[in-house]
Design a protein around this motif. Structure first.
Motif, PDB file in Angstrom:
ATOM      1  N   TYR A   1       7.836 -13.258  -3.854  1.00  0.00           N
ATOM      2  CA  TYR A   1       7.476 -13.601  -5.214  1.00  0.00           C
ATOM      3  C   TYR A   1       6.865 -14.859  -5.445  1.00  0.00           C
ATOM      4  O   TYR A   1       5.915 -14.990  -6.482  1.00  0.00           O
ATOM      5  CB  TYR A   1       8.747 -13.709  -6.148  1.00  0.00           C
TER       6      TYR A   1
ATOM      7  N   ARG B   1       3.476  -6.787  -4.715  1.00  0.00           N
ATOM      8  CA  ARG B   1       4.690  -6.605  -4.050  1.00  0.00           C
ATOM      9  C   ARG B   1       4.910  -5.616  -3.151  1.00  0.00           C
ATOM     10  O   ARG B   1       5.454  -5.697  -2.049  1.00  0.00           O
ATOM     11  CB  ARG B   1       5.965  -6.595  -5.362  1.00  0.00           C
TER      12      ARG B   1
ATOM     13  N   ALA C   1       6.443 -14.017 -12.515  1.00  0.00           N
ATOM     14  CA  ALA C   1       6.204 -12.890 -11.559  1.00  0.00           C
ATOM     15  C   ALA C   1       7.508 -11.931 -11.529  1.00  0.00           C
ATOM     16  O   ALA C   1       7.467 -10.795 -11.493  1.00  0.00           O
ATOM     17  CB  ALA C   1       5.718 -13.408  -9.970  1.00  0.00           C
ATOM     18  N   ARG C   2       8.753 -12.759 -11.456  1.00  0.00           N
ATOM     19  CA  ARG C   2       9.969 -11.906 -11.292  1.00  0.00           C
ATOM     20  C   ARG C   2      10.072 -11.006 -12.453  1.00  0.00           C
ATOM     21  O   ARG C   2      10.408  -9.972 -12.729  1.00  0.00           O
ATOM     22  CB  ARG C   2      11.053 -12.781 -10.966  1.00  0.00           C
TER      23      ARG C   2
ATOM     24  N   GLU D   1      13.942  -1.602  -8.707  1.00  0.00           N
ATOM     25  CA  GLU D   1      13.015  -2.325  -7.900  1.00  0.00           C
ATOM     26  C   GLU D   1      12.678  -2.162  -6.330  1.00  0.00           C
ATOM     27  O   GLU D   1      11.680  -1.895  -6.103  1.00  0.00           O
ATOM     28  CB  GLU D   1      13.372  -3.875  -7.985  1.00  0.00           C
TER      29      GLU D   1
ATOM     30  N   VAL E   1       1.452  -7.435 -10.219  1.00  0.00           N
ATOM     31  CA  VAL E   1       2.749  -7.761  -9.584  1.00  0.00           C
ATOM     32  C   VAL E   1       3.247  -6.762  -8.737  1.00  0.00           C
ATOM     33  O   VAL E   1       3.944  -6.941  -7.699  1.00  0.00           O
ATOM     34  CB  VAL E   1       3.658  -8.385 -10.572  1.00  0.00           C
TER      35      VAL E   1
ATOM     36  N   GLU F   1       6.658 -18.664 -10.539  1.00  0.00           N
ATOM     37  CA  GLU F   1       7.443 -17.630  -9.854  1.00  0.00           C
ATOM     38  C   GLU F   1       8.370 -16.808 -10.771  1.00  0.00           C
ATOM     39  O   GLU F   1       8.494 -15.402 -10.653  1.00  0.00           O
ATOM     40  CB  GLU F   1       8.443 -18.102  -8.693  1.00  0.00           C
TER      41      GLU F   1
ATOM     42  N   MET G   1       7.709  -8.067 -12.872  1.00  0.00           N
ATOM     43  CA  MET G   1       8.265  -7.057 -12.015  1.00  0.00           C
ATOM     44  C   MET G   1       9.591  -6.248 -12.596  1.00  0.00           C
ATOM     45  O   MET G   1       9.346  -5.003 -12.797  1.00  0.00           O
ATOM     46  CB  MET G   1       8.740  -7.561 -10.832  1.00  0.00           C
TER      47      MET G   1
END
Lengths: 113, 193
Positions: B152, B145, B166-167, A8, B141, B163, B170
């Protein structure tokens, strides 16, 4: 050992490094739009990127084909007798003696030649 | 005058811009335009002309909405809501005219074992293409980011999702990006051998 969290962070870093800042023309256009808006003028969107984009080849070819087609059509229309206009010989026979004589004269001339 | 602007927070710059202070608006533009462009690149791919057009659209919409903006909401949330709307519209129009298959891009090199090793092999615009081809919810997202550098929690507020969602989006986006690189790699090896 790398995990998904590292991946990431790598993706974020690489996208941040992509350096895709807008061009200086965009800034000028936006600030010009701001100044106009405060003068009460309408803000006109000039498509900055669109101005730099070359005309695609297919659009160029399409326009050429259209122009050629229209030229052919108008030329054909120019030399075609108006609609409803019957062949001369049929329309004049027995109706217009002057035209009929003229036709006869033309036929006689053709025989001489 | 503009030299003192970088010290001011967004709320103050916006307040000055609302009164017609051009240098304050210029400072807002300088502060946010790169992030906006980066975020939009996730919707437009590496087409720089399209990114320019979309960035311009975003700021012109900011100008037209500036008088109505109220500081009870952070400026960046408002700004990136506009960015997402413009990005979504563009992506929708693009999907009607261009079929994007990220695996067709020849510029993607052989996939290394880890994304961390891409930096030398994969140019940034290839990654931008891959992100542009992600499903919409994941792409948003990733773009927020990476483009704006938002946390987040902020991304969740802008998108109106929890939240945790969103994580996880990703996380799924990264997994999908890795899969696509691997699939391309397989296809390439078959083609070569």
């Amino acid at each position: 050992m790398k995990d998904d969290y590292d991946d990431e962070r790598d993706i974020e870093r690489m996208l941040k490094d992509a350096q895709v800042g807008p061009s200086e023309r965009v800034k000028r256009s936006v600030l010009d739009g701001y100044a106009r808006a405060f003068k009460g003028e309408r803000v006109v969107e000039k498509r900055i990127g669109m101005l730099r984009r070359p005309i695609p080849l297919y659009l160029f070819l399409l326009s050429m084909i259209t122009v050629a087609g229209l030229s052919f059509y108008s030329a054909e229309q120019m030399f075609r007798p108006p609609a409803g206009f019957a062949p001369l010989q049929e329309s004049v026979q027995g109706q217009d003696s002057t035209a009929a004589e003229s036709l006869t004269w033309t036929a006689a001339q053709r025989d001489l030649l | 005058m503009i030299d003192e602007m970088p010290d001011l927070c967004d709320a103050e710059l916006v307040a000055r811009s609302q009164k017609g202070d051009a240098s304050a608006f210029e400072a807002i533009y300088d502060r946010h335009s790169s992030g906006v462009a980066r975020t939009l690149s996730s919707f437009a791919g590496p087409d720089r002309d399209a990114i320019d057009d979309l960035t311009q659209d975003v700021f012109l919409r900011v100008i037209s909405g500036l008088a109505a903006y109220r500081p009870n909401r952070p400026f960046t949330h408002w700004l990136y809501t506009i960015v997402l709307n413009i990005g979504r519209n563009h992506a929708r129009m693009r999907s009607r005219t261009v079929a994007v298959d990220p695996l067709e891009f020849d510029s993607i090199p052989c996939a290394p074992a880890s994304i961390g090793e891409w930096s030398e092999d994969i140019v940034a615009d290839t990654l931008t293409r891959l992100v542009a081809a992600l499903p919409e919810d994941m792409r948003e997202v990733v773009s927020l980011r990476a483009g704006s550098g938002m946390a987040y929690g902020e991304i969740a507020q802008v998108l109106g999702i929890p939240e945790g969602t969103a994580r996880s989006r990703m996380h799924n986006a990264v997994k999908l990006l890795k899969q696509r690189i691997d699939m391309h790699d397989c296809r390439r090896r078959k083609h070569e051998g």
